[in-house]
Write a protein that holds these residues in place. Structure first.
Motif, PDB file in Angstrom:
ATOM      1  N   ALA A 189     -54.914 -88.334  62.292  1.00  0.00           N
ATOM      2  CA  ALA A 189     -53.656 -88.945  62.731  1.00  0.00           C
ATOM      3  C   ALA A 189     -53.024 -88.103  63.834  1.00  0.00           C
ATOM      4  CB  ALA A 189     -52.709 -89.104  61.545  1.00  0.00           C
ATOM      5  N   GLU A 190     -53.061 -86.780  63.681  1.00  0.00           N
ATOM      6  CA  GLU A 190     -52.553 -85.893  64.740  1.00  0.00           C
ATOM      7  C   GLU A 190     -53.369 -86.058  66.014  1.00  0.00           C
ATOM      8  OE1 GLU A 190     -50.775 -81.808  64.305  1.00  0.00           O
ATOM      9  OE2 GLU A 190     -52.070 -81.870  62.533  1.00  0.00           O
ATOM     10  N   LEU A 191     -54.680 -86.166  65.868  1.00  0.00           N
ATOM     11  CA  LEU A 191     -55.539 -86.337  67.033  1.00  0.00           C
ATOM     12  C   LEU A 191     -55.142 -87.574  67.825  1.00  0.00           C
ATOM     13  CD1 LEU A 191     -58.096 -85.510  68.638  1.00  0.00           C
ATOM     14  CD2 LEU A 191     -59.410 -86.943  67.052  1.00  0.00           C
ATOM     15  N   ARG A 192     -54.795 -88.626  67.095  1.00  0.00           N
ATOM     16  CA  ARG A 192     -54.417 -89.862  67.764  1.00  0.00           C
ATOM     17  C   ARG A 192     -53.149 -89.690  68.598  1.00  0.00           C
ATOM     18  NH1 ARG A 192     -56.605 -95.058  67.095  1.00  0.00           N
ATOM     19  NH2 ARG A 192     -55.928 -96.039  69.015  1.00  0.00           N
ATOM     20  N   LEU A 193     -52.263 -88.781  68.182  1.00  0.00           N
ATOM     21  CA  LEU A 193     -51.079 -88.492  68.985  1.00  0.00           C
ATOM     22  C   LEU A 193     -51.478 -87.955  70.359  1.00  0.00           C
ATOM     23  CD1 LEU A 193     -48.628 -86.797  66.436  1.00  0.00           C
ATOM     24  CD2 LEU A 193     -48.692 -89.179  67.173  1.00  0.00           C
ATOM     25  N   ALA A 194     -52.523 -87.138  70.384  1.00  0.00           N
ATOM     26  CA  ALA A 194     -53.001 -86.615  71.668  1.00  0.00           C
ATOM     27  C   ALA A 194     -53.611 -87.722  72.515  1.00  0.00           C
ATOM     28  CB  ALA A 194     -54.018 -85.498  71.434  1.00  0.00           C
TER      29      ALA A 194
END
Length: 235
Positions: free
Chosen positions: A166-171
């Motif tokens: 989910a954090e990766l998707r923020l990037a």
């Protein structure tokens, strides 16, 4: 925002009669990961609570859980926002991915492996590419790696990586050319799948290690250009 709230209203049925902060956080986490709430978006308690039909206290607890997962940030006197990652965050995400994903592949037992989920994610990516839907291709790519982690058969590992992805998707959301970012990895996912289908986990791990290294270099290059110094201090 109206479109995003309409989508949340559709999720209301998922809460059922036993509405809990954990279920609300699951919904919001998925929506953040899918790009409905991009980095920097302010999340309105009244609007989101109304769309989901949950109390202010329940929503605040869900926000607290997602803040703990580093997906949201609370700014004093301003409210709750979807977090803007720093370059260092991106680098740490990939360190975690490399440690976990490569260990999962290395720790696989004897073939054959249960690869239906990986195959489905590759097919999902192929269909997205045919339709020139690069956001969907990015989603399919994350699905592939989530299924890869799932080969470990560990609920704890799945839970850890759910937040990492989910954090990766923020990037991903700050990338101005998602096709250039995601399209090369469709073929690489297929190569990893083929190595596992052949029972060659050593080759699959080698491909995965190279994949993650190249992906990190590419996304950090783009991220530095788009976010720059602001990204170093945000969140």
């Amino acid at each position: 925002m109206a479109e995003q709230l309409a989508g949340l209203a559709d999720d209301r049925a998922l809460l059922g009669r036993t509405s809990t902060a954990e279920r609300v956080s699951d919904i919001l986490r998925s929506r953040i990961a899918e790009g409905y709430f991009p980095p920097g978006t302010r999340l309105s308690e009244d609007s989101i609570g109304g769309a989901l039909g949950v109390s202010r206290n329940t929503l605040r607890e869900a926000f607290r859980l997602l803040t703990h997962e580093r997906l949201l940030v609370h700014e004093l006197n301003r409210g709750v926002f979807v977090r803007v990652l720093t370059v260092e965050d991106v680098e740490d995400i990939y360190r975690t991915r490399t440690l976990v994903e490569c260990a999962v592949v290395r720790g696989l037992g004897e073939p054959p492996y249960a690869l239906d989920g990986l195959q489905a994610a590759v097919t999902e990516g192929q269909l997205a590419a045919v339709e020139n839907d690069w956001k969907a291709l990015g989603t399919a790519n994350i699905h592939f790696h989530r299924e890869l982690v799932g080969l470990a058969g560990s609920d704890r590992t799945d839970e850890l990586m759910r937040s990492v992805f989910a954090e990766l998707r923020l990037a991903f959301h700050v990338v101005d050319d998602p096709r250039r970012l995601h399209e090369p990895y469709l073929a690489r996912n297929r190569q990893i799948l083929q190595a596992l289908q052949a029972g060659d986990k050593a080759e699959a791990e080698r491909l995965l290690m190279t994949y993650l290294r190249d992906s990190l270099e590419r996304i950090v290059e783009v991220y530095r250009r788009r976010v720059g110094d602001e990204g170093r201090t945000a969140g």
